[in-house]
Design a protein around this motif. Structure first.
Motif, PDB file in Angstrom:
ATOM      1  N   THR A 180       0.833  -1.199   0.000  1.00 55.95           N
ATOM      2  CA  THR A 180       0.000   0.000   0.000  1.00 55.95           C
ATOM      3  C   THR A 180       0.867   1.248   0.000  1.00 55.95           C
ATOM      4  O   THR A 180       2.034   1.216   0.403  1.00 55.95           O
ATOM      5  CB  THR A 180      -0.933   0.021   1.219  1.00 55.95           C
ATOM      6  OG1 THR A 180      -0.139   0.039   2.418  1.00 55.95           O
ATOM      7  CG2 THR A 180      -1.833  -1.210   1.230  1.00 55.95           C
TER       8      THR A 180
ATOM      9  N   LYS B  43      -4.692   6.488   1.051  1.00 49.78           N
ATOM     10  CA  LYS B  43      -4.109   5.146   1.053  1.00 49.78           C
ATOM     11  C   LYS B  43      -4.694   4.329  -0.089  1.00 49.78           C
ATOM     12  O   LYS B  43      -5.906   4.276  -0.274  1.00 49.78           O
ATOM     13  CB  LYS B  43      -4.402   4.459   2.389  1.00 49.78           C
ATOM     14  CG  LYS B  43      -3.830   3.055   2.498  1.00 49.78           C
ATOM     15  CD  LYS B  43      -4.169   2.431   3.852  1.00 49.78           C
ATOM     16  CE  LYS B  43      -3.670   0.995   3.955  1.00 49.78           C
ATOM     17  NZ  LYS B  43      -4.016   0.370   5.256  1.00 49.78           N
ATOM     18  N   ARG B  44      -3.816   3.690  -0.856  1.00 52.84           N
ATOM     19  CA  ARG B  44      -4.270   2.878  -1.972  1.00 52.84           C
ATOM     20  C   ARG B  44      -3.289   1.722  -2.182  1.00 52.84           C
ATOM     21  O   ARG B  44      -2.159   1.737  -1.685  1.00 52.84           O
ATOM     22  CB  ARG B  44      -4.395   3.686  -3.256  1.00 52.84           C
ATOM     23  CG  ARG B  44      -3.094   4.325  -3.744  1.00 52.84           C
ATOM     24  CD  ARG B  44      -3.273   4.971  -5.119  1.00 52.84           C
ATOM     25  NE  ARG B  44      -3.426   3.981  -6.165  1.00 52.84           N
ATOM     26  CZ  ARG B  44      -4.578   3.669  -6.757  1.00 52.84           C
ATOM     27  NH1 ARG B  44      -5.693   4.274  -6.420  1.00 52.84           N
ATOM     28  NH2 ARG B  44      -4.624   2.740  -7.694  1.00 52.84           N
ATOM     29  N   VAL B  45      -3.708   0.723  -2.913  1.00 56.64           N
ATOM     30  CA  VAL B  45      -2.828  -0.391  -3.224  1.00 56.64           C
ATOM     31  C   VAL B  45      -1.969  -0.005  -4.422  1.00 56.64           C
ATOM     32  O   VAL B  45      -2.452   0.614  -5.380  1.00 56.64           O
ATOM     33  CB  VAL B  45      -3.632  -1.680  -3.507  1.00 56.64           C
ATOM     34  CG1 VAL B  45      -4.441  -1.555  -4.792  1.00 56.64           C
ATOM     35  CG2 VAL B  45      -2.722  -2.892  -3.591  1.00 56.64           C
TER      36      VAL B  45
ATOM     37  N   ALA C  61      -4.277  -5.572   4.972  1.00 55.80           N
ATOM     38  CA  ALA C  61      -4.133  -4.266   4.305  1.00 55.80           C
ATOM     39  C   ALA C  61      -5.146  -3.253   4.807  1.00 55.80           C
ATOM     40  O   ALA C  61      -5.081  -2.071   4.437  1.00 55.80           O
ATOM     41  CB  ALA C  61      -4.270  -4.440   2.796  1.00 55.80           C
TER      42      ALA C  61
ATOM     43  N   LEU D 285     -10.188  -0.302   0.155  1.00 56.49           N
ATOM     44  CA  LEU D 285      -8.882   0.256  -0.182  1.00 56.49           C
ATOM     45  C   LEU D 285      -8.865   0.685  -1.647  1.00 56.49           C
ATOM     46  O   LEU D 285      -9.161  -0.119  -2.537  1.00 56.49           O
ATOM     47  CB  LEU D 285      -7.799  -0.795   0.081  1.00 56.49           C
ATOM     48  CG  LEU D 285      -6.340  -0.412  -0.149  1.00 56.49           C
ATOM     49  CD1 LEU D 285      -5.944   0.757   0.749  1.00 56.49           C
ATOM     50  CD2 LEU D 285      -5.432  -1.619   0.118  1.00 56.49           C
TER      51      LEU D 285
END
Length: 534
Positions: free
Chosen positions: A168, A178-180, A232, A368
């Motif tokens: 992440t 927040k992101r993958v 995550a 996410l």
């Protein structure tokens, strides 16, 4: 694509069953560069072994409203009506897409002389609406999708690769939401961790039935996607609802061989060892009651009589009819000296399907940014407290379509992260005590079967959670000190998912669908999904 330590793609799909491969084809056909990770060889997923078929309204006497109603009833009051409507309404065109790819479903000639699809009926369905390819529908679907994906210039397939964890933006210090941004992946052939950078990542890893001692699933069903999404920061829901297929073959040489529900749909009886039928003692629908009812009835009779199994019997049907409709099962049983046309088949329930999972919306989006989950790994609201037969492959196809549509609108706005940090294993050693993994593996699956199986109680769940906490400490210590292996990665994920299953089960103070507890045998008036947040 030559072997290297880092791979880059528009979309990374972890999982190679009906959900993952159908999504890959839809994206690649629109110009996306897609990488598909397969934990084993492409034929080794749950899709390949699916026997029954795909539920969709193709008969003129059937209706979407009826499909929706049947699903809601089977889901025991916990389905999301909007999700059920969405999937049933999009069933036909998604199945037609599959037909257009080359999947051949069985047909028959009507009384009017017209060729039409042969539709079978399974438990919980009020109409014949199951399209099938004999009794190997999953094989037909998987082989067709494999032939298309492995020859597509925009798709790179990597087999025998285990995803370790998601990467992440917050983990590597990037600003913003927040992101993958990628994943670490264990390449089993090269025995090294590789890095995958991507704009969007899709979990299509299947379920977690391997957490139980007896299962119909292939060995890869170890809850990897659920565990990775949880770590995550994604929510999960309804993991207390583990479907036990009523009719798994009871035989020492074929411990996970499934006997499709279509056998009962075509008239097979369930019998005690003395030859008497028993399902009508439990439900007016008899053998065609939903799976949770049938599995509990079989389990009840086995415990009441002190026997190892019950029996499935279709010997009263013409032999030609049985062989024509179930050729693969017929041949498999013959290899075990059992004749499907004349013998009673010994069966018992086995863990089959994970009805809960990672929470998603109608496009497969998780909590996410950039992360999607489709297929059995996800919780869409379709299955509720019990999955109706042949809705699972359908869910894979519909979400392969809906996720593709959303991802195609997302990608133009996304940028790849800069080069990701390499996997650091400078502080780990090779293990000389791998027997610990095997011991913990067997212990986990045994107590999950005994304490968190078809019938539960608060005391059993508390006992299971105590054992899980101890195992988690041991596994985390082992993971921190030794190099990776397939068994270690799966055990780490299974222990995590086992904890989530037990916590969900302890939250539900009632018996509903697949969750039956001795301490709360009745149903509450306003049931809600069980949602856990990290």
């Amino acid at each position: 694509m030559p072997a290297r330590s880092e791979y880059v793609s528009d979309v990374l799909i972890i999982g190679s069953g009906a959900a993952g491969l159908s999504l890959a084809l839809r994206l690649a056909s629109s110009g996306c560069k897609v990488v598909v990770l397969s934990k084993e060889l492409l034929q080794e997923g749950a899709t390949f072994y699916a026997q029954g078929g795909i539920a969709a309204v193709f008969d003129e006497t059937d209706s979407i409203a009826s499909h929706v109603n049947d699903t809601l009833i089977a889901g025991a009051g916990l389905c999301d009506p909007q999700s059920v409507e969405f999937i049933a309404s999009n069933a036909r065109h998604c199945v037609q897409w599959l037909i257009d790819q080359g999947v051949v479903f069985d047909t028959e000639t009507s009384t009017m002389g017209k060729e039409r699809y042969h539709l079978t009926r399974e438990g919980g369905h009020s109409h014949r609406r199951i399209l099938h390819s004999a009794d190997t529908t999953g094989k037909a679907v998987q082989n067709t999708l494999i032939s298309k994906t492995t020859t597509h210039p925009n798709i790179c397939v990597k087999e025998r690769c285990n995803a370790v964890d998601l990467i992440t933006s917050s983990k590597i210090g990037l600003p913003g939401t927040k992101r993958v941004v990628g994943a670490y992946v264990w390449n089993r052939e090269l025995e090294r961790v590789e890095t995958f950078r991507t704009k969007a990542l899709v979990l299509a890893t299947g379920g977690a039935a391997k957490v139980y001692q007896y299962t119909t699933n292939p060995d890869i069903s170890s809850g990897d996607g659920i565990a990775m999404a949880w770590r995550a920061g994604c929510r999960v829901a309804n993991l207390e609802f583990n479907q036990f297929h009523p009719t798994c073959l009871f035989h020492p040489s074929a411990r996970n061989f499934l006997l499709t529900e279509a056998l009962r749909g075509e008239g097979a009886y369930l019998k005690r060892p003395d030859g008497s039928r028993f399902m009508f003692d439990f439900d007016p629908r008899g053998e065609l009651a939903p799976r949770d009812v049938v599995a509990r009835a079989i389990d009840h009779e086995m415990k009441r009589l002190g026997t190892d199994c019950m029996y499935l019997d279709i010997s009263h049907k013409p032999a030609d009819f049985v062989i024509q409709h179930f050729p693969m099962i017929y041949e498999k049983l013959l290899s075990l000296d059992i004749n499907l046309t004349t013998d009673k088949i010994p069966i018992l329930p086995a863990a089959h399907y994970t009805c809960g999972g990672v929470m998603v919306d109608q496009h497969g989006r998780t909590d996410l940014d950039g992360l999607y989950a489709i297929g059995e790994v996800s919780y869409t609201g379709l299955h509720g407290a019990n999955r109706m037969a042949s809705n699972s492959l359908l869910e894979c196809l519909v979400y392969g379509w809906s996720a593709a549509q959303d991802i195609l609108t997302l990608l133009p706005r996304e940028k790849l992260a800069d080069k990701l940090p390499k996997w650091d294993e400078s502080r780990v050693d090779n293990s000389d005590e791998r027997v610990i993994i095997q011991h913990n593996w067997h212990e986990l699956r045994l107590f999950m079967w005994n304490y968190v199986g078809i019938e539960r109680s608060t005391k059993r769940l508390e006992r299971a959670l105590r054992r899980i906490n101890i195992l988690q400490q041991e596994v985390n210590e082992y993971y921190a000190n030794f190099r990776l292996s397939n068994n270690l990665l799966e055990l780490r994920n299974l222990v995590q998912v086992a904890e989530l299953i037990v916590r969900c089960a302890m939250e539900r103070k009632e018996s509903r669908g697949l969750h039956y507890t001795l301490d709360y045998p009745n149903q509450v008036s306003s049931p809600q999904p069980t949602i856990l947040a990290p």
